[in-house]
Design a protein around this motif. Structure first.
Motif, PDB file in Angstrom:
ATOM      1  N   ARG A   2      -5.815  62.409   7.079  1.00 51.58           N
ATOM      2  CA  ARG A   2      -6.552  61.163   7.299  1.00 51.58           C
ATOM      3  C   ARG A   2      -5.876  60.261   8.333  1.00 51.58           C
ATOM      4  O   ARG A   2      -4.657  60.308   8.528  1.00 51.58           O
ATOM      5  N   ALA A   3      -6.678  59.456   8.985  1.00 52.73           N
ATOM      6  CA  ALA A   3      -6.216  58.579  10.068  1.00 52.73           C
ATOM      7  C   ALA A   3      -5.134  57.615   9.595  1.00 52.73           C
ATOM      8  O   ALA A   3      -4.191  57.316  10.340  1.00 52.73           O
ATOM      9  N   GLU A   4      -5.255  57.126   8.380  1.00 52.60           N
ATOM     10  CA  GLU A   4      -4.271  56.197   7.806  1.00 52.60           C
ATOM     11  C   GLU A   4      -2.869  56.810   7.822  1.00 52.60           C
ATOM     12  O   GLU A   4      -1.894  56.161   8.200  1.00 52.60           O
ATOM     13  N   LEU A   5      -2.775  58.070   7.434  1.00 52.35           N
ATOM     14  CA  LEU A   5      -1.480  58.739   7.395  1.00 52.35           C
ATOM     15  C   LEU A   5      -0.982  59.046   8.804  1.00 52.35           C
ATOM     16  O   LEU A   5       0.200  58.866   9.099  1.00 52.35           O
ATOM     17  N   ARG A   6      -1.853  59.460   9.685  1.00 52.63           N
ATOM     18  CA  ARG A   6      -1.470  59.724  11.075  1.00 52.63           C
ATOM     19  C   ARG A   6      -0.876  58.464  11.719  1.00 52.63           C
ATOM     20  O   ARG A   6       0.158  58.525  12.369  1.00 52.63           O
ATOM     21  N   SER A   7      -1.528  57.341  11.522  1.00 53.65           N
ATOM     22  CA  SER A   7      -1.039  56.071  12.073  1.00 53.65           C
ATOM     23  C   SER A   7       0.325  55.709  11.506  1.00 53.65           C
ATOM     24  O   SER A   7       1.219  55.268  12.237  1.00 53.65           O
ATOM     25  N   LYS A   8       0.489  55.884  10.214  1.00 53.30           N
ATOM     26  CA  LYS A   8       1.753  55.569   9.544  1.00 53.30           C
ATOM     27  C   LYS A   8       2.876  56.448  10.084  1.00 53.30           C
ATOM     28  O   LYS A   8       3.980  55.969  10.352  1.00 53.30           O
ATOM     29  N   ILE A   9       2.608  57.735  10.267  1.00 60.08           N
ATOM     30  CA  ILE A   9       3.621  58.664  10.770  1.00 60.08           C
ATOM     31  C   ILE A   9       4.071  58.262  12.171  1.00 60.08           C
ATOM     32  O   ILE A   9       5.270  58.206  12.457  1.00 60.08           O
ATOM     33  N   ILE A  10       3.123  57.971  13.046  1.00 60.70           N
ATOM     34  CA  ILE A  10       3.463  57.572  14.414  1.00 60.70           C
ATOM     35  C   ILE A  10       4.265  56.275  14.409  1.00 60.70           C
ATOM     36  O   ILE A  10       5.262  56.145  15.116  1.00 60.70           O
ATOM     37  N   GLU A  11       3.859  55.321  13.592  1.00 58.70           N
ATOM     38  CA  GLU A  11       4.566  54.040  13.491  1.00 58.70           C
ATOM     39  C   GLU A  11       6.015  54.241  13.039  1.00 58.70           C
ATOM     40  O   GLU A  11       6.945  53.688  13.626  1.00 58.70           O
ATOM     41  N   VAL A  12       6.213  55.038  12.004  1.00 57.82           N
ATOM     42  CA  VAL A  12       7.554  55.280  11.477  1.00 57.82           C
ATOM     43  C   VAL A  12       8.403  56.032  12.505  1.00 57.82           C
ATOM     44  O   VAL A  12       9.568  55.689  12.721  1.00 57.82           O
ATOM     45  N   CYS A  13       7.823  57.031  13.149  1.00 61.95           N
ATOM     46  CA  CYS A  13       8.561  57.776  14.178  1.00 61.95           C
ATOM     47  C   CYS A  13       8.998  56.845  15.308  1.00 61.95           C
ATOM     48  O   CYS A  13      10.155  56.901  15.753  1.00 61.95           O
ATOM     49  N   ASP A  14       8.100  55.993  15.760  1.00 64.15           N
ATOM     50  CA  ASP A  14       8.439  55.044  16.826  1.00 64.15           C
ATOM     51  C   ASP A  14       9.586  54.128  16.407  1.00 64.15           C
ATOM     52  O   ASP A  14      10.513  53.889  17.184  1.00 64.15           O
ATOM     53  N   LYS A  15       9.547  53.625  15.189  1.00 54.62           N
ATOM     54  CA  LYS A  15      10.599  52.734  14.693  1.00 54.62           C
ATOM     55  C   LYS A  15      11.935  53.459  14.588  1.00 54.62           C
ATOM     56  O   LYS A  15      12.975  52.924  14.974  1.00 54.62           O
ATOM     57  N   LYS A  16      11.920  54.675  14.067  1.00 49.40           N
ATOM     58  CA  LYS A  16      13.155  55.444  13.913  1.00 49.40           C
ATOM     59  C   LYS A  16      13.755  55.778  15.277  1.00 49.40           C
ATOM     60  O   LYS A  16      14.967  55.666  15.474  1.00 49.40           O
ATOM     61  N   ILE A  17      12.918  56.190  16.227  1.00 49.77           N
ATOM     62  CA  ILE A  17      13.390  56.524  17.565  1.00 49.77           C
ATOM     63  C   ILE A  17      13.969  55.282  18.238  1.00 49.77           C
ATOM     64  O   ILE A  17      15.028  55.343  18.862  1.00 49.77           O
ATOM     65  N   ALA A  18      13.290  54.149  18.113  1.00 46.82           N
ATOM     66  CA  ALA A  18      13.767  52.901  18.715  1.00 46.82           C
ATOM     67  C   ALA A  18      15.108  52.476  18.119  1.00 46.82           C
ATOM     68  O   ALA A  18      15.984  51.977  18.815  1.00 46.82           O
ATOM     69  N   ALA A  19      15.282  52.685  16.830  1.00 45.26           N
ATOM     70  CA  ALA A  19      16.492  52.243  16.147  1.00 45.26           C
ATOM     71  C   ALA A  19      17.674  53.201  16.316  1.00 45.26           C
ATOM     72  O   ALA A  19      18.813  52.768  16.432  1.00 45.26           O
TER      73      ALA A  19
END
Length: 72
Positions: A2-19
């Protein structure tokens, strides 16, 4: 997935990569709080990660993000 999970995964990946940089690894648990408040969504992520793609416990965040963006 589902789109909700896809969005969450991308958001978390972006945050982890940035940090922590491009080499950071994560598991599917990274997408959820320590509290199991949405077991269906957790199982959806676990099924995608373990059964569908047979990924190791820890995978590079940039790889997971790319997989999601490519619709895998």
């Amino acid at each position: 997935m589902r789109a909700e999970l896809r969005s969450k995964i991308i958001e978390v990946c972006d945050k982890k990569i940035a940090a922590k940089g491009d080499n950071v690894g994560l598991s599917f648990y990274a997408f959820f709080a320590n509290k199991n408040d949405n077991p269906q969504l957790l199982m959806e992520a676990a099924t995608w990660w373990i059964q569908t793609h047979q990924l190791d416990h820890f995978v590079k965040a940039h790889k997971i993000k790319q997989m999601i963006q490519n619709g895998l």
